[in-house]
Design an enzyme around this catalytic site. Structure first.
Site, PDB file in Angstrom:
ATOM      1  N   GLY A 161     -62.622  44.720  38.055  1.00 17.43           N
ATOM      2  CA  GLY A 161     -63.090  45.708  39.011  1.00 17.43           C
ATOM      3  C   GLY A 161     -62.581  45.460  40.412  1.00 17.43           C
TER       4      GLY A 161
ATOM      5  CB  ALA B 253     -59.027  40.613  41.650  1.00 21.51           C
TER       6      ALA B 253
ATOM      7  CG  ASP C  79     -70.759  39.317  37.347  1.00 22.29           C
ATOM      8  OD1 ASP C  79     -71.552  39.969  36.631  1.00 22.29           O
ATOM      9  OD2 ASP C  79     -69.586  39.663  37.538  1.00 22.29           O
TER      10      ASP C  79
END
Length: 742
Positions: free
Chosen positions: A22, A24, A135
């Protein structure tokens, strides 16, 4: 997008694009300075103009660069080159866990548990260094071609939390904790929640919460209970399902509080799949599922579909984490305006309550003061003989009490003695004795091989000394220590009955200059793993020192780590001197200071000293307790039961025999007087069984047991845990014996 052949920072040559996310793109590159292949993650153009995002991105990446662990993708470099912002990482040949799950549908129980343990170990190291991932998801877990599991993208989620990442947010929301989707404070326990969701997906092949939009999925995390994973995987072990449930509790306080607890239960589940050792807290008024009001739900569900330029505001409201640690600044302004009148009313009510409370406290203070004054007068009167007559305690009685205080005796050395010789020595010392069973030993068969309290220790009269009888040396295979820390490998070998000689060597390096084995981890053994050897023989354990950088290396900072973590981190140093010091500020077992200091340069062949806290306990007292409990706390015996033993156990069960244990337990190190849980593990019919025999009450030590074990099973291991901050934490293990009740 970068082109093949481009060189970044006059060092990294782009070879090929190997992935995209999203935020890189990821490229395979060659580091010409160190002559090795690396992975270079380059920010997409839409994020390069946001100065705040770039600053957070770089600071978090730099924090992640300080992490070194076999289960973490190492970050080598962070920088920018003419507006191209990049992170240089370890190049891992393999696939993501998400791809692996998609390929296999669902993973086997052992495979999923093994992956979860490795991920947890990586996260544990990060948390111990103050880095929260935020994450955790299968897309950020890589399985290398040699089977190793590595976690990547540490800290990037936090940098991205205040930015719109439309292509990435849908993948993250499936694994986000309730506090993250509410925009609240997220910490280590948020990573534990996400790990639980990931484990759920590994064993079922699907995520527990799904929907058409990110908002719909977010609401499910907040309000809905997950479908038990056993519905989709019928053979899912009970213990593993309970671990998933505990990881994914909506209330932060009801989850595991530390990764160490998760790792311990995951490992326990491998040897006791159906065990009931995972305890979930009862729901109280402060730990209920968060439920939106009808008004809030209506506002969410009937919000018009945002235009593309409005999507950022909506997602920011859901996912924003508190970079400034200010809850009010993170609340949407609309909610703050709605809550201000309520907040003013609460403040006025609180002020009135404080006024009334102040008057009540004044009255109570006067009453308490009067009571204390009366007690002092009575005490002084008794001491002077004016009240209650004269002191009737005679000198003879005082002398008797002094003799009782001094009635300590030295524990005799029983090792190598026959039982008759030992019983004579013990009786002469006014002590008790108890045979605990047999064990493999270098001592002659039939002689005493070990005792629970070390020889020379001063103990009270009538203390019970527990001992083992040698059954001679046994032949076993030397275990594979690959992937274990030096401390873990040494403990494993000693538990198997070997005498361990530790040696440190520099590791061989690969073509890129990296060590095959990281410093502080087991390198190899002599004899090598798999070789049959007799217990009692000496095994040389070689621990890696990493890469040989000569006589001047940077000293890692280990202050704040546990003793074992510090010893592993300082693996490059050949001589680690450990000292103990009392401290009321540093928790027991943690490093207070070190010499040389962290980040200084020193010769790794010279000694290094670390000072470890003993908490409130004086170091001399700590050493005495360690000596008293030496040999008492041991690992669970997982050796194979012979066919004769199994037949004897079956016969005993058929005959209705009752086997009892009435031993006494000495005080476990670190016990604070809280509620205790005792869990009995026995080997019945060749399989380990575990049962909770006591829970939820404090114990007074020495504590006399009254346990009924499995018929025909003469030994067992008793695991003792204490409830600390709502969670049971293991303090130790006792090897206990059972006898047939007459």
């Amino acid at each position: 997008m970068l082109k093949t052949g481009m060189i970044i920072a006059e060092r990294y040559e782009i070879l090929a694009k190997i992935g995209t996310g999203g935020m890189a793109d990821v490229y395979k590159a060659k580091d010409h300075k160190l002559n090795r292949f690396v992975a270079v993650k380059v920010l997409k153009p839409e994020f390069r103009e946001d100065a705040t995002f770039v600053r957070k991105f770089r600071s978090e990446a730099q924090a992640a660069a300080g992490l070194t662990h076999p289960n973490i993708v190492n970050v080598f470099d962070v920088g920018d080159d003419e507006g191209v912002y990049y992170i240089v990482m370890e190049l891992i040949e393999g696939i993501t866990l998400k791809e692996y799950i998609s390929k296999k549908g669902k993973l086997s129980i052992k495979e999923a548990t093994s992956i979860a343990i490795q991920v947890s170990m990586g996260l544990e190291t990060a948390h111990s260094h103050g880095v929260v991932h935020r994450d955790v998801k299968p897309q950020n877990i890589i399985i290398s071609t040699d089977g190793k599991v590595k976690v990547t993208d540490f800290g990037i989620a936090r940098a991205a939390s205040s930015n719109t990442i439309s292509s990435n947010v849908m993948g993250s929301v499936h694994y986000s904790s309730p506090e993250q989707v509410r925009g609240g404070y997220s910490d280590e326990k948020s990573d534990i929640y996400s790990l639980g969701i990931t484990l759920y997906e590994m064993v079922t092949g699907k995520v527990p919460f799904d929907g058409d939009t990110t908002v719909a999925i977010a609401i499910k995390h907040l309000q809905e209970e997950m479908v038990p994973p056993s519905v989709f995987t019928e053979d899912l072990p009970y213990s593993l399902e309970q671990i998933i449930f505990k990881c994914t509790q909506k209330s932060v306080g009801r989850r595991y509080q530390r990764m160490e607890e998760v790792i311990a239960d995951l490992k326990h589940s491998l040897i006791d799949p159906q065990g009931d050792f995972v305890k979930l807290s009862d729901v109280d008024n402060e730990a209920k599922t968060v439920v939106f009001s009808d008004e809030e739900l209506g506002k969410i569900k009937h919000t018009p579909k945002p235009a593309k330029n409005e999507a950022a505001d909506l997602e920011e409201e859901i996912y924003e984490t508190d970079y400034d640690d200010s809850r009010e600044e993170n609340l949407p302004r609309r909610r703050m305006r709605e809550e201000q009148p309520k907040r003013r009313k609460k403040q006025e009510s609180r002020k009135q309550g404080q006024h009334n409370t102040g008057r009540l406290l004044t009255i109570l203070s006067l009453i308490i003061g009067a009571v204390i004054l009366v007690v002092i007068i009575i005490f002084i009167g008794k001491a002077s003989g004016l009240i209650g007559g004269s002191n009737t305690e005679t000198p003879a009685k005082q002398e008797s009490q002094n003799e009782e205080d001094d009635s300590l005796v030295a524990v005799p050395d029983l090792t190598g003695k026959t039982e008759e010789e030992a019983e004579t020595l013990i009786s002469e010392a006014n002590l008790g004795y108890q045979l605990m069973g047999e064990e493999a030993s270098t001592q002659e068969k039939g002689r005493i091989s070990s005792q629970d309290i070390a020889a020379g220790t001063m103990v009270e009269k009538n203390t019970t000394i527990k001992y083992y009888i040698s059954k001679g040396a046994q032949e076993v295979n030397i275990p594979d220590t690959d992937g274990r820390t030096g401390i873990e490998a040494q403990q494993t070998l000693e538990d198997m009955g070997f005498v361990v000689e530790v040696r440190k060597e520099y590791s061989e390096v690969d073509d890129n200059g990296y060590p095959y084995v990281d410093p502080g981890y087991a390198y190899y053994t002599v004899p090598e793993a798999g070789t049959a050897a007799q217990t009692g023989n000496t095994v040389t354990l070689v621990i890696s020192r990493g890469v040989d950088y000569g006589d001047s290396v940077e000293v890692p900072s280990v202050v704040g780590m546990t003793e074992n973590e510090a010893v592993t981190t300082l693996g490059k140093f050949v001589d680690i001197n450990i000292q103990e010091q009392r401290s009321t500020d540093v928790a027991a077992g943690e490093v207070i200071s070190q010499d040389p200091a962290g980040y200084d340069y020193a010769n790794p062949d010279e000694p290094i000293t670390i000072v470890v806290s003993t908490g409130d306990q004086d170091p001399s007292e700590s050493q005495t307790e360690d000596a008293q409990t030496e040999g008492q706390l041991s690992s669970s015996d997982t050796s194979q039961t012979s066919q004769e033993d199994i037949q004897a156990q079956n016969a005993a069960a058929a005959a209705g025999e009752v086997w009892k244990c009435t031993q006494r337990l000495n005080t476990p190190a670190g016990y604070q007087g809280g509620n205790v849980r005792l869990e009995l593990v026995q080997e019945v019919g060749g399989e380990l069984t575990a049962n909770v025999v006591l829970e939820g009450q404090p114990l007074t030590f020495p504590y006399k047991l009254d346990l009924t074990g499995a018929p025909g099973v003469a030994t067992g291991t008793l695991h003792l845990s204490e409830e600390i901050n709502g969670t049971y934490q293991k303090l130790g293990e006792y090897t206990i014996s059972f006898e047939k009740a007459e």
